[in-house]
Motif scaffolding. Structure first.
Motif, short mmCIF file in Angstrom:
data_model
loop_
_atom_site.label_atom_id
_atom_site.label_comp_id
_atom_site.label_asym_id
_atom_site.label_seq_id
_atom_site.Cartn_x
_atom_site.Cartn_y
_atom_site.Cartn_z
N GLN A 1 4.81 -6.60 -6.86
CA GLN A 1 4.63 -5.48 -7.79
C GLN A 1 3.22 -5.45 -8.35
O GLN A 1 2.63 -4.38 -8.52
N ASP A 2 2.67 -6.63 -8.63
CA ASP A 2 1.30 -6.69 -9.12
C ASP A 2 0.30 -6.23 -8.05
O ASP A 2 -0.68 -5.55 -8.35
N ARG A 3 0.57 -6.61 -6.81
CA ARG A 3 -0.33 -6.20 -5.73
C ARG A 3 -0.25 -4.68 -5.52
O ARG A 3 -1.26 -4.02 -5.25
N TYR B 1 0.58 -12.80 -14.65
CA TYR B 1 0.84 -11.55 -13.96
C TYR B 1 -0.20 -10.50 -14.31
O TYR B 1 -0.52 -10.29 -15.48
N TYR B 2 -0.66 -9.80 -13.27
CA TYR B 2 -1.72 -8.81 -13.42
C TYR B 2 -1.34 -7.70 -14.40
O TYR B 2 -2.09 -7.37 -15.32
N GLY B 3 -0.17 -7.09 -14.22
CA GLY B 3 0.22 -5.95 -15.04
C GLY B 3 0.26 -6.29 -16.52
O GLY B 3 -0.29 -5.57 -17.36
N GLY B 4 0.90 -7.41 -16.85
CA GLY B 4 1.02 -7.81 -18.25
C GLY B 4 -0.32 -8.14 -18.88
O GLY B 4 -0.62 -7.73 -20.00
N PHE C 1 -2.33 -3.18 -8.24
CA PHE C 1 -3.74 -3.35 -7.90
C PHE C 1 -4.15 -2.31 -6.84
O PHE C 1 -5.20 -1.68 -6.95
N ALA C 2 -3.30 -2.14 -5.83
CA ALA C 2 -3.59 -1.16 -4.78
C ALA C 2 -3.62 0.25 -5.34
O ALA C 2 -4.46 1.08 -4.95
N ARG C 3 -2.72 0.54 -6.26
CA ARG C 3 -2.71 1.87 -6.88
C ARG C 3 -4.01 2.11 -7.64
O ARG C 3 -4.58 3.20 -7.57
N VAL D 1 0.84 -1.21 0.00
CA VAL D 1 0.00 0.00 0.00
C VAL D 1 0.87 1.25 0.00
O VAL D 1 0.57 2.24 -0.69
N HIS D 2 1.97 1.20 0.75
CA HIS D 2 2.90 2.35 0.75
C HIS D 2 3.45 2.57 -0.66
O HIS D 2 3.54 3.72 -1.12
#
Length: 314
Positions: A256-258, A290-293, A261-263, A212-213
């Protein structure tokens, strides 16, 4: 002849120095220092003579980098000078430039206690720092003021009492630049456990604090207005932490994916994942992709521009 008068603007953190002098007027102040990324007082003779390390016993923790407590008598000039330096360090650590350089938090806070620095250090090492979770020894980094700022409100009263132990109050500079005080009402009975224990839900959230940070820092780095915007939204971090449980359901485990997602939860809203446009994304992340890809393939654009695509859908 007119006198030339030069007005020198006092730094914002100077008000914190005055507040701490007032708060510790009649009792010693224990400055709490974290040398993990370099000890800012390494060559200071006063600090070297007085510092008391927290003896954290963890198989992968080097005691050379353990936080330490330093008793200050603020009626003495030299001690007051050390206090002022700790406040300046603490305030500067929350600037975006310092955060983006990953300089860490060199000052944990300032503590009032009913015992010596050595007894408090021993108590925290014995009672609060080391936890066992899923067969592993875990270090609870509650000395980090950013961790403690989010952890404290999530604790039950008995947990708070146990974390404090012989400390009565802990003060620190928070994410939004305010001077925070963590303590309990002296008028209520204060029971405590023999050791601090977190629930599974609390641990899951603690392990996502860095995620989250990272999301918060990415947004603020893109547009610093986000810092002020989020500071006006009470509990935004807990909403995002709750949203990350859904990320887990979607099979998103990569850090990084999490963080991405949080962003998106911060930027678009915590219900963003319910948009029909993203259904194909969750089908594929559940298979380990992977979420981003996957997201960029589905929307045909950078993951940083998801807000635009979801906005056009509504």
């Amino acid at each position: 002849m007119e006198d030339n008068v030069t007005m020198t603007a006092m730094p914002l953190w100077d008000s914190y120095v005055r507040a701490l002098h007032s708060r510790f007027q009649e009792e010693p102040c224990l400055a709490w220092i974290n040398p993990a990324q370099g000890d800012p007082f390494e060559i200071d003779e006063l600090v070297a003579a007085r510092k008391v390390c927290v003896p954290i016993m963890h198989p992968h923790f080097d005691l050379r980098y353990a936080p330490y407590l330093l008793e200050l008598d603020l009626s003495r000039f030299q001690d007051g000078d050390v206090l002022a330096r700790t406040v300046e360090l603490a305030a500067n650590a929350w600037t975006l430039d310092s955060l983006q350089k990953m300089n860490g938090q060199p000052v944990c806070g300032w503590v009032a206690a009913s015992c010596s620095a050595r007894d408090l250090a021993a108590y925290w090492a014995r009672t609060c720092h080391i936890h066992h979770r899923n067969g592993q020894a875990k270090l609870l980094r509650f000395h980090d003021p950013g961790v403690r700022e989010w952890l404290w409100p999530a604790l039950e009263r008995l947990q708070r009492t146990t974390l404090l132990g012989p400390a009565t109050h802990i003060l620190s500079i928070g994410r939004n630049g305010e001077l925070l005080e963590q303590g309990l009402d002296d008028t209520e009975p204060q029971q405590q456990h023999t050791s601090l224990t977190l629930t599974a839900k609390q641990w899951n959230e603690v392990e996502d604090y860095a995620v989250v940070h990272a999301a918060w820092l990415a947004l603020c780095g893109q547009d610093e207005a986000w810092r002020g915007r989020l500071s006006q939204q009470s509990g935004w971090q807990y909403n995002v932490l709750d949203c990350l449980r859904q990320a887990t359901e979607y099979g998103i485990v990569d850090a990084q994916d999490r963080a991405l997602f949080a962003r998106h939860a911060l930027e678009v809203g915590t219900n963003f994942h319910l948009n029909a446009l993203l259904s194909p994304v969750w089908e594929r992340t559940r298979t380990g992709q992977y979420y981003g890809g996957v997201l960029e393939e589905v929307i045909g654009d950078s993951a940083d521009r998801l807000f635009i695509h979801l906005h056009h859908e509504t």
